[in-house]
Each structure stands twice: as C-alpha cells, then as structure tokens.
Design a protein around this motif. Structure first.
Motif, PDB file in Angstrom:
ATOM      1  N   ARG A 161       0.825  -1.218   0.000  1.00 53.67           N
ATOM      2  CA  ARG A 161       0.000   0.000   0.000  1.00 53.67           C
ATOM      3  C   ARG A 161       0.853   1.259   0.000  1.00 53.67           C
ATOM      4  O   ARG A 161       0.513   2.247  -0.644  1.00 53.67           O
ATOM      5  CB  ARG A 161      -0.950   0.015   1.202  1.00 53.67           C
ATOM      6  CG  ARG A 161      -2.110  -0.961   1.037  1.00 53.67           C
ATOM      7  CD  ARG A 161      -3.037  -1.017   2.226  1.00 53.67           C
ATOM      8  NE  ARG A 161      -3.992   0.040   2.492  1.00 53.67           N
ATOM      9  CZ  ARG A 161      -4.866   0.567   1.648  1.00 53.67           C
ATOM     10  NH1 ARG A 161      -4.877   0.209   0.402  1.00 53.67           N
ATOM     11  NH2 ARG A 161      -5.738   1.472   2.040  1.00 53.67           N
ATOM     12  N   PHE A 162       1.968   1.235   0.722  1.00 53.18           N
ATOM     13  CA  PHE A 162       2.850   2.396   0.751  1.00 53.18           C
ATOM     14  C   PHE A 162       3.385   2.673  -0.654  1.00 53.18           C
ATOM     15  O   PHE A 162       3.369   3.804  -1.125  1.00 53.18           O
ATOM     16  CB  PHE A 162       4.001   2.194   1.737  1.00 53.18           C
ATOM     17  CG  PHE A 162       5.005   3.311   1.692  1.00 53.18           C
ATOM     18  CD1 PHE A 162       4.713   4.539   2.259  1.00 53.18           C
ATOM     19  CD2 PHE A 162       6.232   3.142   1.056  1.00 53.18           C
ATOM     20  CE1 PHE A 162       5.626   5.591   2.208  1.00 53.18           C
ATOM     21  CE2 PHE A 162       7.154   4.177   0.997  1.00 53.18           C
ATOM     22  CZ  PHE A 162       6.846   5.402   1.578  1.00 53.18           C
ATOM     23  N   GLY A 163       3.858   1.637  -1.329  1.00 46.29           N
ATOM     24  CA  GLY A 163       4.360   1.785  -2.690  1.00 46.29           C
ATOM     25  C   GLY A 163       3.285   2.298  -3.636  1.00 46.29           C
ATOM     26  O   GLY A 163       3.550   3.126  -4.504  1.00 46.29           O
ATOM     27  N   ALA A 164       2.053   1.810  -3.455  1.00 44.87           N
ATOM     28  CA  ALA A 164       0.940   2.255  -4.308  1.00 44.87           C
ATOM     29  C   ALA A 164       0.644   3.735  -4.085  1.00 44.87           C
ATOM     30  O   ALA A 164       0.405   4.476  -5.050  1.00 44.87           O
ATOM     31  CB  ALA A 164      -0.299   1.416  -4.033  1.00 44.87           C
ATOM     32  N   LEU A 165       0.672   4.186  -2.837  1.00 46.19           N
ATOM     33  CA  LEU A 165       0.435   5.608  -2.549  1.00 46.19           C
ATOM     34  C   LEU A 165       1.518   6.484  -3.161  1.00 46.19           C
ATOM     35  O   LEU A 165       1.222   7.510  -3.780  1.00 46.19           O
ATOM     36  CB  LEU A 165       0.368   5.843  -1.042  1.00 46.19           C
ATOM     37  CG  LEU A 165      -0.927   5.459  -0.354  1.00 46.19           C
ATOM     38  CD1 LEU A 165      -0.780   5.547   1.159  1.00 46.19           C
ATOM     39  CD2 LEU A 165      -2.057   6.363  -0.817  1.00 46.19           C
ATOM     40  N   VAL A 166       2.766   6.083  -2.992  1.00 46.00           N
ATOM     41  CA  VAL A 166       3.879   6.844  -3.564  1.00 46.00           C
ATOM     42  C   VAL A 166       3.767   6.845  -5.082  1.00 46.00           C
ATOM     43  O   VAL A 166       3.929   7.887  -5.736  1.00 46.00           O
ATOM     44  CB  VAL A 166       5.234   6.268  -3.104  1.00 46.00           C
ATOM     45  CG1 VAL A 166       6.387   6.894  -3.881  1.00 46.00           C
ATOM     46  CG2 VAL A 166       5.422   6.489  -1.604  1.00 46.00           C
ATOM     47  N   ALA A 167       3.457   5.688  -5.654  1.00 46.37           N
ATOM     48  CA  ALA A 167       3.340   5.587  -7.107  1.00 46.37           C
ATOM     49  C   ALA A 167       2.226   6.484  -7.640  1.00 46.37           C
ATOM     50  O   ALA A 167       2.421   7.225  -8.607  1.00 46.37           O
ATOM     51  CB  ALA A 167       3.092   4.131  -7.516  1.00 46.37           C
ATOM     52  N   ASP A 168       1.074   6.442  -7.015  1.00 41.42           N
ATOM     53  CA  ASP A 168      -0.073   7.218  -7.502  1.00 41.42           C
ATOM     54  C   ASP A 168       0.127   8.721  -7.361  1.00 41.42           C
ATOM     55  O   ASP A 168      -0.290   9.489  -8.226  1.00 41.42           O
ATOM     56  CB  ASP A 168      -1.350   6.804  -6.771  1.00 41.42           C
ATOM     57  CG  ASP A 168      -1.846   5.432  -7.194  1.00 41.42           C
ATOM     58  OD1 ASP A 168      -1.408   4.939  -8.254  1.00 41.42           O
ATOM     59  OD2 ASP A 168      -2.659   4.842  -6.451  1.00 41.42           O
ATOM     60  N   HIS A 169       0.765   9.150  -6.275  1.00 38.19           N
ATOM     61  CA  HIS A 169       0.852  10.585  -5.995  1.00 38.19           C
ATOM     62  C   HIS A 169       2.164  11.241  -6.408  1.00 38.19           C
ATOM     63  O   HIS A 169       2.207  12.456  -6.588  1.00 38.19           O
ATOM     64  CB  HIS A 169       0.577  10.844  -4.514  1.00 38.19           C
ATOM     65  CG  HIS A 169      -0.815  10.456  -4.124  1.00 38.19           C
ATOM     66  ND1 HIS A 169      -1.922  11.178  -4.496  1.00 38.19           N
ATOM     67  CD2 HIS A 169      -1.277   9.386  -3.448  1.00 38.19           C
ATOM     68  CE1 HIS A 169      -3.023  10.586  -4.044  1.00 38.19           C
ATOM     69  NE2 HIS A 169      -2.653   9.492  -3.406  1.00 38.19           N
ATOM     70  N   ILE A 170       3.210  10.451  -6.561  1.00 40.79           N
ATOM     71  CA  ILE A 170       4.513  11.031  -6.915  1.00 40.79           C
ATOM     72  C   ILE A 170       5.034  10.474  -8.240  1.00 40.79           C
ATOM     73  O   ILE A 170       5.354  11.225  -9.155  1.00 40.79           O
ATOM     74  CB  ILE A 170       5.544  10.803  -5.784  1.00 40.79           C
ATOM     75  CG1 ILE A 170       5.075  11.519  -4.510  1.00 40.79           C
ATOM     76  CG2 ILE A 170       6.926  11.280  -6.213  1.00 40.79           C
ATOM     77  CD1 ILE A 170       5.872  11.190  -3.271  1.00 40.79           C
ATOM     78  N   ILE A 171       5.110   9.142  -8.341  1.00 39.86           N
ATOM     79  CA  ILE A 171       5.707   8.510  -9.512  1.00 39.86           C
ATOM     80  C   ILE A 171       4.840   8.696 -10.760  1.00 39.86           C
ATOM     81  O   ILE A 171       5.352   9.014 -11.833  1.00 39.86           O
ATOM     82  CB  ILE A 171       5.982   7.010  -9.256  1.00 39.86           C
ATOM     83  CG1 ILE A 171       6.846   6.820  -8.012  1.00 39.86           C
ATOM     84  CG2 ILE A 171       6.622   6.367 -10.483  1.00 39.86           C
ATOM     85  CD1 ILE A 171       8.212   7.442  -8.082  1.00 39.86           C
ATOM     86  N   ALA A 172       3.538   8.510 -10.653  1.00 37.91           N
ATOM     87  CA  ALA A 172       2.653   8.608 -11.830  1.00 37.91           C
ATOM     88  C   ALA A 172       2.727   9.991 -12.491  1.00 37.91           C
ATOM     89  O   ALA A 172       2.890  10.064 -13.716  1.00 37.91           O
ATOM     90  CB  ALA A 172       1.219   8.241 -11.470  1.00 37.91           C
ATOM     91  N   PRO A 173       2.626  11.089 -11.740  1.00 34.30           N
ATOM     92  CA  PRO A 173       2.737  12.393 -12.404  1.00 34.30           C
ATOM     93  C   PRO A 173       4.109  12.624 -13.053  1.00 34.30           C
ATOM     94  O   PRO A 173       4.186  13.181 -14.151  1.00 34.30           O
ATOM     95  CB  PRO A 173       2.484  13.403 -11.275  1.00 34.30           C
ATOM     96  CG  PRO A 173       1.758  12.647 -10.220  1.00 34.30           C
ATOM     97  CD  PRO A 173       2.251  11.234 -10.332  1.00 34.30           C
ATOM     98  N   LEU A 174       5.176  12.183 -12.393  1.00 30.43           N
ATOM     99  CA  LEU A 174       6.513  12.321 -12.981  1.00 30.43           C
ATOM    100  C   LEU A 174       6.643  11.460 -14.234  1.00 30.43           C
ATOM    101  O   LEU A 174       7.180  11.905 -15.252  1.00 30.43           O
ATOM    102  CB  LEU A 174       7.586  11.928 -11.966  1.00 30.43           C
ATOM    103  CG  LEU A 174       7.760  12.851 -10.768  1.00 30.43           C
ATOM    104  CD1 LEU A 174       8.716  12.239  -9.758  1.00 30.43           C
ATOM    105  CD2 LEU A 174       8.254  14.213 -11.211  1.00 30.43           C
ATOM    106  N   THR A 175       6.140  10.246 -14.149  1.00 24.37           N
ATOM    107  CA  THR A 175       6.189   9.335 -15.290  1.00 24.37           C
ATOM    108  C   THR A 175       5.390   9.900 -16.460  1.00 24.37           C
ATOM    109  O   THR A 175       5.849   9.865 -17.608  1.00 24.37           O
ATOM    110  CB  THR A 175       5.656   7.942 -14.889  1.00 24.37           C
ATOM    111  OG1 THR A 175       6.458   7.436 -13.827  1.00 24.37           O
ATOM    112  CG2 THR A 175       5.678   6.979 -16.054  1.00 24.37           C
ATOM    113  N   ALA A 176       4.213  10.427 -16.183  1.00 22.07           N
ATOM    114  CA  ALA A 176       3.387  11.004 -17.253  1.00 22.07           C
ATOM    115  C   ALA A 176       4.127  12.150 -17.946  1.00 22.07           C
ATOM    116  O   ALA A 176       4.091  12.265 -19.173  1.00 22.07           O
ATOM    117  CB  ALA A 176       2.050  11.478 -16.689  1.00 22.07           C
TER     118      ALA A 176
END
Length: 150
Positions: A114-129
């Motif tokens: 869940r921690f990884g999912a939160l970081v991914a959704d809120h930090i990694i996803a926008p950077l990746t996009a």
C-alpha cells in the motif's frame, strides 16, 4: 499505477510502426531509456525480449520486457519482467487523417504494498506522465522526420 497518453503524429502508420519497433532507436526518444538490447534471436512478434537500463529518479534499473501481443502496424504490448518494474504496457496505433495517433499506456505494479501504491499514484505517476509526454513528442518528431526522408 496507470499512465495513459495519446499523441498525434504527422506520419503514416507504417512509418510510425517501423520507428517504434526499431528497438535500439527507442533510446533516442524515450527519455528514461539508456539503451535497448534485443536478447532473443528474433526481432518481431510475440516473445521478443529486450533489456533496457532505465533511469528512474536518478537510479538506473534493469527493465526486461517481453512482447505479449503483436498486431503488425496496430498493437505492441509488453510485460515488464524486471525485479523492480513489473506490469504491462502497450502502444496502440490508429489512423488519423493523413497521420497516426499513438496511445501509450503503462500499468505498473509498484513494490512495497500500500505504501508503494500511494507513492506511485501521488509522486511517480505524475513524474512518469511528464517523462512519457516529452518522450512521445520526441517520438512524433522522429517519425515525422523519417516520413519526410522517405
């Protein structure tokens, strides 16, 4: 984590497909890819496997991808098999007037629950996009250049 982007390209679908599946050239337009190496004896179709050292947040990670769906000129779908990057991705091509539209989606299964999912959704996803958006613009420019050459 899912990222989905679309990019119109002023080049015919055949040219776009040719540039997309010229594996080693992906490092020219994918901002996070340092290189791409085909490790199977064949370069087309389901099963093609490539290794791509990928830079994520300043760290280089070995990304291994295997083609799971290949519809010539239309769909290139892969599965990420690396130790860190796991998930699926695809490039889907469609005609748009005299050009092509490329839809690129990635569904990455982040590590650390869940921690990884939160970081991914809120930090990694926008950077990746943002990285993918710039990469798609570079890809479009490369395809359009190739189209003018031929």
């Amino acid at each position: 984590m899912r990222v989905t982007l679309s990019q119109p390209i002023g080049a015919p679908r055949g040219t776009v497909w040719e540039v997309l599946t010229d594996w080693e050239r992906q490092a020219e337009w994918m901002l996070d890819a340092l290189a791409v190496e085909v490790i199977t004896p064949y370069r087309t179709g389901v099963g093609v496997t490539v290794v791509c050292p990928t830079r994520i947040l300043g760290v280089t990670i070995r990304d291994v991808l295997r083609v799971t769906r290949w519809i010539e000129g239309e769909v290139l779908e892969v599965v990420h098999l690396g130790k860190v990057i796991k998930g699926t991705a695809a490039f889907e091509l469609s005609d748009a007037g005299t050009g092509t539209v490329v839809d690129w989606w990635e569904h990455i299964d982040p590590p650390l629950g869940r921690f990884g999912a939160l970081v991914a959704d809120h930090i990694i996803a926008p950077l990746t996009a943002a990285i993918f958006r710039r990469s798609l613009r570079r890809f479009a420019a490369l395809c359009e250049h190739e189209s003018r050459r031929t």
